[in-house]
Write a protein that holds these residues in place. Structure first.
Motif, PDB file in Angstrom:
ATOM      1  N   ILE A   1      11.867   6.979   5.816  1.00 33.35           N
ATOM      2  CA  ILE A   1      11.541   6.027   4.753  1.00 33.35           C
ATOM      3  C   ILE A   1      10.068   5.625   4.870  1.00 33.35           C
ATOM      4  N   MET A   2       9.381   5.547   3.755  1.00 31.74           N
ATOM      5  CA  MET A   2       7.981   5.122   3.763  1.00 31.74           C
ATOM      6  C   MET A   2       7.899   3.629   4.076  1.00 31.74           C
ATOM      7  N   ARG A   3       7.009   3.275   5.010  1.00 36.32           N
ATOM      8  CA  ARG A   3       6.951   1.928   5.570  1.00 36.32           C
ATOM      9  C   ARG A   3       6.371   0.910   4.589  1.00 36.32           C
ATOM     10  N   ALA A   4       6.937  -0.303   4.637  1.00 37.31           N
ATOM     11  CA  ALA A   4       6.478  -1.384   3.764  1.00 37.31           C
ATOM     12  C   ALA A   4       5.055  -1.820   4.095  1.00 37.31           C
TER      13      ALA A   4
ATOM     14  N   ILE B   1      -5.857   6.878  -4.104  1.00 41.02           N
ATOM     15  CA  ILE B   1      -5.891   6.150  -2.841  1.00 41.02           C
ATOM     16  C   ILE B   1      -5.027   6.929  -1.861  1.00 41.02           C
ATOM     17  N   ASN B   2      -5.657   7.403  -0.798  1.00 46.77           N
ATOM     18  CA  ASN B   2      -4.968   8.235   0.178  1.00 46.77           C
ATOM     19  C   ASN B   2      -4.121   7.363   1.094  1.00 46.77           C
ATOM     20  N   LEU B   3      -2.825   7.497   0.978  1.00 48.31           N
ATOM     21  CA  LEU B   3      -1.909   6.665   1.749  1.00 48.31           C
ATOM     22  C   LEU B   3      -2.085   6.871   3.251  1.00 48.31           C
ATOM     23  N   ARG B   4      -2.513   8.051   3.636  1.00 54.26           N
ATOM     24  CA  ARG B   4      -2.692   8.346   5.053  1.00 54.26           C
ATOM     25  C   ARG B   4      -3.756   7.445   5.677  1.00 54.26           C
ATOM     26  N   ASP B   5      -4.696   6.955   4.880  1.00 55.21           N
ATOM     27  CA  ASP B   5      -5.745   6.077   5.401  1.00 55.21           C
ATOM     28  C   ASP B   5      -5.177   4.777   5.961  1.00 55.21           C
ATOM     29  N   PHE B   6      -3.958   4.439   5.562  1.00 52.32           N
ATOM     30  CA  PHE B   6      -3.336   3.185   5.982  1.00 52.32           C
ATOM     31  C   PHE B   6      -2.240   3.414   7.022  1.00 52.32           C
ATOM     32  N   GLY B   7      -2.107   4.666   7.476  1.00 51.64           N
ATOM     33  CA  GLY B   7      -1.075   5.002   8.439  1.00 51.64           C
ATOM     34  C   GLY B   7      -1.281   4.327   9.783  1.00 51.64           C
ATOM     35  N   ILE B   8      -0.212   4.209  10.528  1.00 51.23           N
ATOM     36  CA  ILE B   8      -0.262   3.546  11.831  1.00 51.23           C
ATOM     37  C   ILE B   8      -0.222   4.577  12.956  1.00 51.23           C
ATOM     38  N   THR B   9      -0.583   4.145  14.146  1.00 53.84           N
ATOM     39  CA  THR B   9      -0.695   4.957  15.357  1.00 53.84           C
ATOM     40  C   THR B   9      -1.787   6.012  15.173  1.00 53.84           C
TER      41      THR B   9
ATOM     42  N   LEU C   1      -0.079  10.754  -0.844  1.00 55.18           N
ATOM     43  CA  LEU C   1      -0.427  11.482   0.377  1.00 55.18           C
ATOM     44  C   LEU C   1      -1.210  12.747   0.070  1.00 55.18           C
ATOM     45  N   PHE C   2      -1.300  13.091  -1.204  1.00 58.88           N
ATOM     46  CA  PHE C   2      -1.961  14.324  -1.612  1.00 58.88           C
ATOM     47  C   PHE C   2      -2.937  14.066  -2.758  1.00 58.88           C
ATOM     48  N   PRO C   3      -4.039  13.374  -2.501  1.00 61.12           N
ATOM     49  CA  PRO C   3      -4.998  13.041  -3.569  1.00 61.12           C
ATOM     50  C   PRO C   3      -5.615  14.273  -4.227  1.00 61.12           C
ATOM     51  N   GLU C   4      -5.595  15.401  -3.514  1.00 57.36           N
ATOM     52  CA  GLU C   4      -6.174  16.619  -4.078  1.00 57.36           C
ATOM     53  C   GLU C   4      -5.361  17.162  -5.248  1.00 57.36           C
TER      54      GLU C   4
ATOM     55  N   HIS D   1      -1.505   9.020  14.941  1.00 56.58           N
ATOM     56  CA  HIS D   1      -1.052  10.094  14.057  1.00 56.58           C
ATOM     57  C   HIS D   1      -1.050   9.681  12.582  1.00 56.58           C
ATOM     58  N   LYS D   2      -1.410   8.443  12.304  1.00 61.20           N
ATOM     59  CA  LYS D   2      -1.456   7.933  10.927  1.00 61.20           C
ATOM     60  C   LYS D   2      -0.104   8.055  10.223  1.00 61.20           C
ATOM     61  N   ASN D   3       0.930   7.670  10.935  1.00 66.31           N
ATOM     62  CA  ASN D   3       2.272   7.745  10.354  1.00 66.31           C
ATOM     63  C   ASN D   3       2.428   6.774   9.190  1.00 66.31           C
ATOM     64  N   VAL D   4       3.129   7.224   8.153  1.00 65.69           N
ATOM     65  CA  VAL D   4       3.381   6.373   6.992  1.00 65.69           C
ATOM     66  C   VAL D   4       4.879   6.139   6.794  1.00 65.69           C
ATOM     67  N   ASP D   5       5.703   6.726   7.664  1.00 66.60           N
ATOM     68  CA  ASP D   5       7.148   6.655   7.489  1.00 66.60           C
ATOM     69  C   ASP D   5       7.834   6.364   8.818  1.00 66.60           C
ATOM     70  N   ASP D   6       9.138   6.061   8.753  1.00 64.35           N
ATOM     71  CA  ASP D   6       9.909   5.773   9.957  1.00 64.35           C
ATOM     72  C   ASP D   6      11.387   5.975   9.643  1.00 64.35           C
ATOM     73  N   ILE D   7      12.216   5.912  10.692  1.00 63.71           N
ATOM     74  CA  ILE D   7      13.648   6.095  10.501  1.00 63.71           C
ATOM     75  C   ILE D   7      14.236   4.898   9.762  1.00 63.71           C
ATOM     76  N   ALA D   8      15.344   5.142   9.086  1.00 67.10           N
ATOM     77  CA  ALA D   8      15.962   4.102   8.261  1.00 67.10           C
ATOM     78  C   ALA D   8      16.815   3.162   9.091  1.00 67.10           C
ATOM     79  N   TYR D   9      16.693   1.863   8.829  1.00 69.92           N
ATOM     80  CA  TYR D   9      17.648   0.906   9.387  1.00 69.92           C
ATOM     81  C   TYR D   9      19.022   1.194   8.804  1.00 69.92           C
ATOM     82  N   GLY D  10      20.031   1.096   9.640  1.00 69.45           N
ATOM     83  CA  GLY D  10      21.388   1.339   9.168  1.00 69.45           C
ATOM     84  C   GLY D  10      21.787   2.793   9.199  1.00 69.45           C
ATOM     85  N   GLY D  11      20.879   3.641   9.683  1.00 70.15           N
ATOM     86  CA  GLY D  11      21.192   5.060   9.784  1.00 70.15           C
ATOM     87  C   GLY D  11      20.966   5.803   8.487  1.00 70.15           C
ATOM     88  N   GLY D  12      21.298   7.051   8.502  1.00 71.36           N
ATOM     89  CA  GLY D  12      21.087   7.889   7.321  1.00 71.36           C
ATOM     90  C   GLY D  12      20.113   9.009   7.624  1.00 71.36           C
ATOM     91  N   HIS D  13      20.107   9.978   6.742  1.00 66.75           N
ATOM     92  CA  HIS D  13      19.244  11.138   6.925  1.00 66.75           C
ATOM     93  C   HIS D  13      17.879  10.883   6.296  1.00 66.75           C
TER      94      HIS D  13
END
Length: 234
Positions: free
Chosen positions: A64-67, A39-47, A11-14, A49-61
């Motif tokens: 998690i970076m998306r598959a 390779i800038n991971l943000r280029d593959f983000g969704i929505t 996420l930080f190629p610089e 906002h170019k999101n690359v992460d989401d909340i965890a299945y099963g709960g937890g704090h």
């Protein structure tokens, strides 16, 4: 053609090449002994906002970076370097050591996946047969610093990087070197006397056999005090 190529997904190629732009690693990069691309991971983000992460299945704090995002970035890297082996800096991984570095160098083409947040979707590790690597028993904010550590360890061992290859044989952990995989002995240089402390007499004696024995004894002594685990197979 470079002896080693690294594709770095981040996420930080610089942040690259960072410290690897300098000294021996930087000279080797300029000479083409090794090469890298980010390779800038943000280029593959969704929505939008170019999101690359989401909340965890099963709960937890934490998030998690998306598959799907990670998979798309790895696929891009492999489209150019299809034989690449994927490595992921992680506290769960194999502890980085000299032997593991030698194994990674043999791959020639590698991908280093720099994680952030709480980690990455486990399915990515399974899909790409990812090797997790730990650089120590602590947690960093992300994988970028660990990636730089791994690359620095590798680059200095590549042919043509260190001009005097004999120096590599007198370092700590080198199994075929002067200290047989143990820690290096104490080192001294001029001035002979500094703040009341003198260089050990044996180092200026000119007696090669005494010197060899002293170095071996000091190596064993330091290893037994600081890394006794290294003595198990000796």
């Amino acid at each position: 053609m470079a002896v080693l190529h690294a594709s770095i997904i981040t996420l930080f190629p610089e942040m690259f090449p960072g410290s690897l732009h300098y000294s021996l690693a930087g000279q080797a990069l300029h000479k083409g002994i090794w090469s890298y691309e980010t390779i800038n991971l943000r280029d593959f983000g969704i929505t939008k906002h170019k999101n690359v992460d989401d909340i965890a299945y099963g709960g937890g704090h934490g998030l998690i970076m998306r598959a799907d995002v990670l998979g798309a970035s790895i696929d891009q890297a492999m489209s150019k370097y299809p034989s690449s082996k994927v490595y992921y800096p992680s506290p769960r991984g194999k502890l980085l050591n000299h032997e593991l570095i030698q194994e990674i160098i043999d791959e020639k083409e590698i991908i280093i996946l720099c994680g952030r947040f709480e980690g990455i979707d486990e399915r990515v590790i399974e899909e790409y047969n990812v090797t997790e690597i730990s650089i120590g028993d602590y947690v960093l904010s992300g994988g970028e610093l660990a990636a730089l550590v791994i690359l620095d360890c590798m680059v200095r061992l590549l042919p043509g990087v260190v001009e005097n290859q004999a120096t590599l044989q007198s370092e700590s952990f080198e199994p075929s070197g002067e200290f047989n995989g143990l820690l290096e002995c104490p080192l001294y240089t001029r001035p002979f006397k500094w703040r009341g402390r003198c260089v050990p007499e044996v180092l200026v004696s000119g007696h090669h056999e005494r010197l060899r024995k002293w170095k071996k004894e000091q190596s064993m002594l330091i290893t037994s005090k600081r890394r006794p685990d290294l003595l198990k197979n000796k």
